[in-house]
Design a protein around this motif. Sequence first.
Motif, mmCIF file in Angstrom:
data_model
loop_
_atom_site.group_PDB
_atom_site.id
_atom_site.type_symbol
_atom_site.label_atom_id
_atom_site.label_comp_id
_atom_site.label_asym_id
_atom_site.label_seq_id
_atom_site.Cartn_x
_atom_site.Cartn_y
_atom_site.Cartn_z
ATOM 1 N N THR A 13 41.946 -52.256 -25.177
ATOM 2 C CA THR A 13 42.475 -52.265 -26.540
ATOM 3 C C THR A 13 42.203 -50.924 -27.204
ATOM 4 O O THR A 13 41.054 -50.500 -27.328
ATOM 5 N N ALA A 14 43.256 -50.249 -27.593
ATOM 6 C CA ALA A 14 43.129 -48.894 -28.140
ATOM 7 C C ALA A 14 44.509 -48.397 -28.559
ATOM 8 O O ALA A 14 45.519 -49.080 -28.367
ATOM 9 N N GLU A 15 44.523 -47.195 -29.120
ATOM 10 C CA GLU A 15 45.780 -46.508 -29.441
ATOM 11 C C GLU A 15 46.060 -45.514 -28.322
ATOM 12 O O GLU A 15 45.163 -44.782 -27.891
ATOM 13 N N TYR A 16 47.286 -45.512 -27.841
ATOM 14 C CA TYR A 16 47.667 -44.637 -26.735
ATOM 15 C C TYR A 16 48.734 -43.656 -27.210
ATOM 16 O O TYR A 16 49.733 -44.041 -27.819
ATOM 17 N N PHE A 17 48.497 -42.386 -26.905
ATOM 18 C CA PHE A 17 49.399 -41.326 -27.338
ATOM 19 C C PHE A 17 49.966 -40.596 -26.128
ATOM 20 O O PHE A 17 49.213 -40.141 -25.261
ATOM 21 N N CYS A 18 51.269 -40.456 -26.128
ATOM 22 C CA CYS A 18 51.945 -39.633 -25.140
ATOM 23 C C CYS A 18 52.147 -38.241 -25.754
ATOM 24 O O CYS A 18 52.395 -38.128 -26.964
ATOM 25 N N ALA A 19 52.008 -37.207 -24.948
ATOM 26 C CA ALA A 19 52.147 -35.850 -25.476
ATOM 27 C C ALA A 19 52.776 -34.939 -24.430
ATOM 28 O O ALA A 19 52.617 -35.158 -23.228
ATOM 29 N N VAL A 20 53.474 -33.921 -24.918
ATOM 30 C CA VAL A 20 54.011 -32.897 -24.036
ATOM 31 C C VAL A 20 53.434 -31.553 -24.445
ATOM 32 O O VAL A 20 53.087 -31.337 -25.607
ATOM 33 N N SER A 21 53.343 -30.683 -23.471
ATOM 34 C CA SER A 21 52.861 -29.340 -23.713
ATOM 35 C C SER A 21 53.907 -28.366 -23.218
ATOM 36 O O SER A 21 54.398 -28.502 -22.097
ATOM 37 N N VAL A 22 54.231 -27.426 -24.074
ATOM 38 C CA VAL A 22 55.191 -26.407 -23.710
ATOM 39 C C VAL A 22 54.486 -25.066 -23.730
ATOM 40 O O VAL A 22 53.844 -24.733 -24.725
ATOM 41 N N PRO A 23 54.571 -24.331 -22.651
ATOM 42 C CA PRO A 23 53.944 -23.007 -22.670
ATOM 43 C C PRO A 23 54.438 -22.202 -23.861
ATOM 44 O O PRO A 23 55.630 -22.038 -24.058
ATOM 45 N N SER A 24 53.500 -21.727 -24.660
ATOM 46 C CA SER A 24 53.861 -21.032 -25.895
ATOM 47 C C SER A 24 52.897 -19.886 -26.101
ATOM 48 O O SER A 24 51.748 -20.100 -26.460
ATOM 49 N N GLY A 25 53.350 -18.696 -25.873
ATOM 50 C CA GLY A 25 52.453 -17.556 -25.975
ATOM 51 C C GLY A 25 51.350 -17.690 -24.948
ATOM 52 O O GLY A 25 51.594 -17.967 -23.777
ATOM 53 N N ASN A 26 50.132 -17.559 -25.388
ATOM 54 C CA ASN A 26 48.996 -17.678 -24.490
ATOM 55 C C ASN A 26 48.462 -19.088 -24.402
ATOM 56 O O ASN A 26 47.578 -19.362 -23.614
ATOM 57 N N THR A 27 48.947 -19.971 -25.262
ATOM 58 C CA THR A 27 48.407 -21.320 -25.284
ATOM 59 C C THR A 27 49.541 -22.321 -25.310
ATOM 60 O O THR A 27 50.666 -21.984 -25.628
ATOM 61 N N GLY A 28 49.243 -23.557 -24.933
ATOM 62 C CA GLY A 28 50.255 -24.601 -24.917
ATOM 63 C C GLY A 28 49.954 -25.667 -25.941
ATOM 64 O O GLY A 28 49.098 -26.517 -25.723
ATOM 65 N N LYS A 29 50.622 -25.639 -27.066
ATOM 66 C CA LYS A 29 50.373 -26.670 -28.075
ATOM 67 C C LYS A 29 50.884 -28.007 -27.582
ATOM 68 O O LYS A 29 51.833 -28.097 -26.802
ATOM 69 N N LEU A 30 50.234 -29.068 -28.046
ATOM 70 C CA LEU A 30 50.638 -30.423 -27.698
ATOM 71 C C LEU A 30 51.515 -30.994 -28.799
ATOM 72 O O LEU A 30 51.224 -30.839 -29.979
ATOM 73 N N ILE A 31 52.566 -31.655 -28.372
ATOM 74 C CA ILE A 31 53.436 -32.386 -29.293
ATOM 75 C C ILE A 31 53.288 -33.855 -28.962
ATOM 76 O O ILE A 31 53.524 -34.271 -27.820
ATOM 77 N N PHE A 32 52.893 -34.640 -29.967
ATOM 78 C CA PHE A 32 52.534 -36.031 -29.743
ATOM 79 C C PHE A 32 53.634 -36.983 -30.163
ATOM 80 O O PHE A 32 54.422 -36.707 -31.075
ATOM 81 N N GLY A 33 53.628 -38.135 -29.522
ATOM 82 C CA GLY A 33 54.413 -39.260 -29.992
ATOM 83 C C GLY A 33 53.667 -39.972 -31.104
ATOM 84 O O GLY A 33 52.549 -39.596 -31.480
ATOM 85 N N GLN A 34 54.292 -41.028 -31.607
ATOM 86 C CA GLN A 34 53.750 -41.741 -32.762
ATOM 87 C C GLN A 34 52.555 -42.604 -32.414
ATOM 88 O O GLN A 34 51.824 -43.049 -33.298
ATOM 89 N N GLY A 35 52.357 -42.863 -31.147
ATOM 90 C CA GLY A 35 51.260 -43.716 -30.721
ATOM 91 C C GLY A 35 51.706 -45.157 -30.519
ATOM 92 O O GLY A 35 52.627 -45.645 -31.203
ATOM 93 N N THR A 36 51.067 -45.828 -29.599
ATOM 94 C CA THR A 36 51.289 -47.254 -29.341
ATOM 95 C C THR A 36 49.947 -47.956 -29.351
ATOM 96 O O THR A 36 49.024 -47.548 -28.646
ATOM 97 N N THR A 37 49.855 -48.983 -30.168
ATOM 98 C CA THR A 37 48.622 -49.782 -30.219
ATOM 99 C C THR A 37 48.704 -50.879 -29.173
ATOM 100 O O THR A 37 49.587 -51.745 -29.237
ATOM 101 N N LEU A 38 47.812 -50.828 -28.217
ATOM 102 C CA LEU A 38 47.720 -51.879 -27.197
ATOM 103 C C LEU A 38 46.672 -52.886 -27.654
ATOM 104 O O LEU A 38 45.508 -52.536 -27.866
ATOM 105 N N GLN A 39 47.116 -54.124 -27.835
ATOM 106 C CA GLN A 39 46.217 -55.195 -28.269
ATOM 107 C C GLN A 39 46.091 -56.188 -27.133
ATOM 108 O O GLN A 39 47.035 -56.907 -26.826
ATOM 109 N N VAL A 40 44.923 -56.226 -26.519
ATOM 110 C CA VAL A 40 44.700 -57.137 -25.403
ATOM 111 C C VAL A 40 43.980 -58.383 -25.932
ATOM 112 O O VAL A 40 42.896 -58.294 -26.505
#
Lengths: 112, 115
Positions: free
Chosen positions: B86-113
Amino acid sequence: EPEVTQTPSHQVTQMGQEVILRCVPISNHLYFYWYRQILGQKVEFLVSFYNNEISEKSEIFDDQFSVERPDGSNFTLKIRSTKLEDSAMYFCAISDSPYEQYFGPGTRLTVT
Amino acid sequence: AQSVTQLDSQVPVFEEAPVELRCNYSSSVSVYLFWYVQYPNQGLQLLLKYLSGSTLVESINGFEAEFNKSQTSFHLRKPSVHISDTAEYFCAVSVPSGNTGKLIFGQGTTLQVKP
């Protein structure tokens, strides 16, 4: 997995005040990031920091924000004049490669 | 610009049942894909990642995700969930950007077990 702590865990401040949020990596790393999560919204990228300078910043990261590594260890985020809409969870992240990022526990900032 | 969509905001499931948390992304360039988990009152923990190679990636606690380039998806699955998942799960993508790769997140999904 790299470890990182953040201080304080919760900060309450009045609108217009300056706050400094700190990120303390347990060991040295190459890349540093700040993200924030406003309650009920997505985690948003603020800024990335590499080789002692900003690598990229988002539109959110305007002139009221600044970052630095004052002693080569801590990584700080300063908000010069806080606004109500700055209330959020602020996460620091670290990495040794450009892609795998490890997050701290976060600082909850409440602006009243 | 890149974006991530998590199609379910909440997923209730009974203990020991299978679960799938869906994630789709949009990008005109190659990306790296991640799942993060956030337990109550804690930070984001890296659950698993796809950088290259095998499109099926696994975590140490039984989760797996499959990168599907044609469907631009990276769904997270577990054949049998536990209460402790039971937790919040976030999917994210990283795009090479300059010297670092920022993460772009989804809205999150709450898994309730549920027991």
